[in-house]
Design an enzyme around this catalytic site. Sequence first.
Site, PDB file in Angstrom:
ATOM      1  N   CYS A   1       0.834  -1.205   0.000  1.00 47.68           N
ATOM      2  CA  CYS A   1       0.000   0.000   0.000  1.00 47.68           C
ATOM      3  C   CYS A   1       0.867   1.252   0.000  1.00 47.68           C
ATOM      4  CB  CYS A   1      -0.906  -0.009   1.230  1.00 47.68           C
ATOM      5  SG  CYS A   1      -2.028   1.394   1.305  1.00 47.68           S
TER       6      CYS A   1
ATOM      7  N   ARG B   1     -13.119   0.782  -4.789  1.00 54.67           N
ATOM      8  CA  ARG B   1     -12.523   0.545  -3.474  1.00 54.67           C
ATOM      9  C   ARG B   1     -11.895   1.820  -2.933  1.00 54.67           C
ATOM     10  NH1 ARG B   1     -10.471  -2.222   0.552  1.00 54.67           N
ATOM     11  NH2 ARG B   1      -8.292  -1.936   1.151  1.00 54.67           N
TER      12      ARG B   1
END
Length: 486
Positions: free
Chosen positions: A306, A405
Amino acid sequence: MFRTKLKNASIAITFNDLVLLPGFTRSEPNEIDLTTYFSKNIKLKIPFSSAPMDTVTGSELAIALALQGGIGILHRNCSAENEVEMAKKVKRAGSYIIRDVLTISPNQTIEEAITLMTRHNIHGLPVVDKDKMLIGIITWRDVRFTARDQLVKNVMTPREKIISANDGITVEEAKRILQEHRIEKLPIVDSNGRLLGLITYKDLRMQEKYPNSIRDEEGRLRVGAAISPFDLRRAKMLEPFVDVLVIDVAHAHNANVISAVKRIIEEVSVDVVVGNIGTYEAAEDYITKIDDVAGFRVGLGSGSICTTTVITRAFAPTLFATVNVADAVNDYKVRLPVIADGGIRTPGDIALALALGASAVMMGNIFAGCKESLSKLVSIGGVFYKEYYGMGSARAKAKRAALDRYSIPSKDIVEGVEGLVPYRGGVEDVVREFVAGLKAAMGYAGANNIKDMWEKARVAFVTPLGLNESKPHDIIIPQQKMSWGY
């Protein structure tokens, strides 16, 4: 005003900031109970779940993890129909009686039978008419050397030669019949001969081999599925085939998400876990604004792939999020499991998450390296790796199935990277290693179970120098091979 912000700033703790302090213990690691809850109604034998990523969780990994006592959460970066098919495959695997039986009609071809068996990795199909009446069975042995244009009815074993049983048959009786007649499949029919289900020798053996597997009321393996909060159609399609739905957005503390989640919970009957959130206030808003939330998935920006924090500086590290959400749950006296998601590398990390209020953890990187994950196996210099990328990466976004998302509509910026993780072997081996490590950590903390971890485990802050000292040091290791590291 701005100085006050600095003065009141929280410390966003991460795994490397803390250590677990040893405590008085009365039990050995093999006596420790890891039973926990993933959601209000979904009980696990081990506190492990897999991340809903398209390099991690498909039906194969979900099956393997459920057999070990954890739960797999199917990714949603695909069509709703494909996600339903993955869920169905999990439910068909290892169940006592398969209710959603794959069948074929007598007038279909051998080519079609082979295609069905190959696609679903099965070795036999009941043959039924349009009223679902059982009229035969065809197996891989029947089709192996048969012309592809032949009809099923010309090759199948006819009804009069098939051993079948009525609904309600016990496991022991089914075993006896299979053994006595040397058969591997036992069709279940009603009094009129209509097909109701199928018992297979393979599935019965699987139940014996994996006594810690988690199953629903019908004996089928449990599985979860990720959904967008804005995709009610997908939620309703998945509802009959999954045990829990997991809201899958990067930042769920959003007015539009809260409204959408409320509607989904009102429209479906299975548990709905909300995520991801990272603060006390986020949990508080969900607890006070929506009835029947079934759990929280917590942590923002801690995942190994991430880049949200690098790009935006927005960060709610997994341990920080766990502490804050768990406190909100306790303050409002609601029984809602907290799933710590992101940044977990070792069993010790899991122990810290449990000590600070988590009921379970969610792992992407760890399970991405498993044989059963969806990622591709590659070899570099004789060493095996598996591909792994974030759901906010360019590669995941290119599939265009889970763009929301990261917002509605999806942000233009990429919030994940692509790379490789070491190949770890099968899920069973990885889980065994992590369970052993976690039980050892809980033993050091003096905890017999997860509730004990909440109440008894103590933690301490560690300095960077202390962190270095906690690793192997002042020694040369010629061929260092560690299953986990800092």
